[in-house]
Motif scaffolding. Sequence first.
Motif, short mmCIF file in Angstrom:
data_model
loop_
_atom_site.label_atom_id
_atom_site.label_comp_id
_atom_site.label_asym_id
_atom_site.label_seq_id
_atom_site.Cartn_x
_atom_site.Cartn_y
_atom_site.Cartn_z
N ALA B 146 0.82 -1.21 0.00
CA ALA B 146 0.00 0.00 0.00
C ALA B 146 0.86 1.27 0.00
O ALA B 146 0.39 2.34 -0.39
N ILE B 147 2.12 1.14 0.46
CA ILE B 147 3.00 2.32 0.51
C ILE B 147 3.91 2.37 -0.72
O ILE B 147 3.96 3.35 -1.44
N ILE B 148 4.66 1.29 -0.93
CA ILE B 148 5.48 1.14 -2.12
C ILE B 148 5.13 -0.20 -2.75
O ILE B 148 5.23 -1.22 -2.07
N PRO B 149 4.70 -0.26 -3.96
CA PRO B 149 4.66 0.77 -5.00
C PRO B 149 3.45 1.70 -4.98
O PRO B 149 3.52 2.79 -5.56
N VAL B 150 2.32 1.29 -4.35
CA VAL B 150 1.06 1.99 -4.62
C VAL B 150 1.08 3.46 -4.20
O VAL B 150 0.89 4.36 -5.01
N GLY B 151 1.29 3.72 -2.91
CA GLY B 151 1.22 5.10 -2.41
C GLY B 151 2.28 5.99 -3.05
O GLY B 151 1.98 7.08 -3.53
N LEU B 152 3.51 5.53 -3.08
CA LEU B 152 4.60 6.34 -3.61
C LEU B 152 4.44 6.58 -5.11
O LEU B 152 4.62 7.70 -5.60
N GLY B 153 4.06 5.50 -5.84
CA GLY B 153 3.86 5.63 -7.28
C GLY B 153 2.77 6.65 -7.59
O GLY B 153 2.93 7.51 -8.47
N ALA B 154 1.66 6.57 -6.87
CA ALA B 154 0.56 7.51 -7.08
C ALA B 154 1.00 8.94 -6.77
O ALA B 154 0.63 9.89 -7.46
N LEU B 155 1.83 9.07 -5.74
CA LEU B 155 2.31 10.39 -5.34
C LEU B 155 3.20 11.00 -6.43
O LEU B 155 3.06 12.19 -6.77
N VAL B 156 4.08 10.18 -6.99
CA VAL B 156 4.95 10.68 -8.07
C VAL B 156 4.11 11.09 -9.28
O VAL B 156 4.31 12.17 -9.86
N MET B 157 3.13 10.27 -9.62
CA MET B 157 2.24 10.61 -10.75
C MET B 157 1.48 11.90 -10.46
O MET B 157 1.22 12.70 -11.37
N LEU B 158 1.09 12.10 -9.21
CA LEU B 158 0.37 13.31 -8.82
C LEU B 158 1.24 14.55 -9.01
O LEU B 158 0.79 15.57 -9.54
N ILE B 159 2.50 14.45 -8.58
CA ILE B 159 3.41 15.59 -8.70
C ILE B 159 3.60 15.97 -10.19
O ILE B 159 3.53 17.14 -10.55
N ILE B 160 3.77 14.95 -11.03
CA ILE B 160 3.90 15.22 -12.47
C ILE B 160 2.63 15.88 -13.01
O ILE B 160 2.67 16.82 -13.81
N ALA B 161 1.47 15.39 -12.54
CA ALA B 161 0.19 15.96 -12.99
C ALA B 161 0.08 17.42 -12.58
O ALA B 161 -0.37 18.27 -13.36
N LEU B 162 0.50 17.73 -11.36
CA LEU B 162 0.41 19.11 -10.87
C LEU B 162 1.30 20.03 -11.72
O LEU B 162 0.92 21.17 -12.00
N ILE B 163 2.44 19.52 -12.14
CA ILE B 163 3.35 20.35 -12.93
C ILE B 163 2.84 20.48 -14.37
O ILE B 163 2.61 21.58 -14.87
N ILE B 164 2.62 19.34 -15.03
CA ILE B 164 2.31 19.36 -16.46
C ILE B 164 0.93 19.95 -16.75
O ILE B 164 0.76 20.75 -17.67
N ASN B 165 -0.06 19.56 -15.95
CA ASN B 165 -1.43 20.01 -16.24
C ASN B 165 -1.62 21.51 -16.02
O ASN B 165 -2.61 22.07 -16.48
N ASN B 166 -0.71 22.14 -15.32
CA ASN B 166 -0.88 23.57 -15.08
C ASN B 166 -0.01 24.43 -15.99
O ASN B 166 -0.03 25.66 -15.88
N ILE B 167 0.73 23.82 -16.91
CA ILE B 167 1.54 24.60 -17.85
C ILE B 167 0.66 25.30 -18.89
O ILE B 167 0.75 26.52 -19.04
N PRO B 168 -0.21 24.57 -19.61
CA PRO B 168 -1.06 25.29 -20.58
C PRO B 168 -2.05 26.21 -19.87
O PRO B 168 -2.57 25.85 -18.81
N GLU B 169 -2.28 27.37 -20.50
CA GLU B 169 -3.17 28.35 -19.87
C GLU B 169 -4.60 27.82 -19.72
O GLU B 169 -5.28 28.11 -18.74
N LYS B 170 -5.05 27.01 -20.67
CA LYS B 170 -6.44 26.55 -20.68
C LYS B 170 -6.67 25.31 -19.82
O LYS B 170 -7.78 24.79 -19.77
#
Lengths: 205, 178
Positions: B146-170
Amino acid sequence: MTSKDQCGIFGASSVEMSDEDILAAMKSISGYIDITPSDFQEIYGIAYRHAIERLSHLVKAEDIMTRKVVSVGPDTPLSEAARRMDEMNVSGVPVVDETQTVVGVISERDFLLKMGAEKNGSFMAVIAECLSNRGCVAMPIKGKTAKDIMTSPAITAQKGNTISELSKMLAEHRINRVPVVDDKGRLAGIVSRGDIVESYCAKVF
Amino acid sequence: MSFFRKMRGLTKSPPRVSLFEMVWSWIGSFLGIAVIAFIHYQYLDSFDMALIIGSFGASAVLIYGAVRSPLAQPRNLIGGHVLSAIIGVTVYKIFSGQMWLASALAVSTAIFIMHATKTLHPPGGATALIAVIGSNKIHGLGYLYAIIPVGLGALVMLIIALIINNIPEKRRYPEFWL
């Protein structure tokens, strides 16, 4: 609720939207929206009715009432009452005693009822009576005062009554205006059908 | 509506998204999976640890491809995966003698719990199922799954989502946190 059935405005369904309208809106929003057009229809319909309901409870008599009310006393001669109503261009006025307590209401209909239109109190009934009896139609009430023809006791509303309660009152009693009184029964304002219509224009649409 | 009439459906499918949306979904999911897969194969694999599981492919669809969806929000992503992982591991520990039953119980209970906690995230169902039908390596992790791989993997994917999804203005992410 009965008030909804009696007043068309409350029962009115939301603005009809086609699937095409919703699809066009969804297209104009960037990004994938994971609802179907019918999901939106359903949410919109419920939210719209909810908003109407909320606004109708939000708006109170004191928010929409006319505060400068033309009123007469019980002993005001009808000639003077009629003149005052004409000058202020109103079709009904509350009758208040010396403590401003509402004791009755006189309207055009009350005049007509005492002028020969016994049955429906319509102006046409008065004309008919006048034409068949060759007399001045106002003679039967000459010299009388407000308390002689007023509808009493008056139907009154409280300041805190909501717009839906007011609408229900007007519809149930078939009246066009209702005096608004404070906790002690003293005249505070008056709400007419027109006031209610206007409040809808301003607050809902 | 009668039972069979309901099967005909009654509305139209939502419109296709713009090319812009497709491109940004591609970029986000490429980077999100790339980062966890890179860490997994370059570093963890040699220690017999994992960071990537199949259900992250499904999470990528949501958090990079349908970023406004309630199912794609951080609460659902992290909550859905971690809770489902715990349920999956628990069910396997109790019912490993009856694999068909363990499989069904893991997924259905995960959905139930995700609904109850307002963390519904479809890939969570896969996370729970993997805890049951996965390799011996997965089974060996126990609740660490539940922590590794699941929790940590989801957390890394979340961080990428926060960065990439907020680059385009729309685009924006998330719609809500909790």
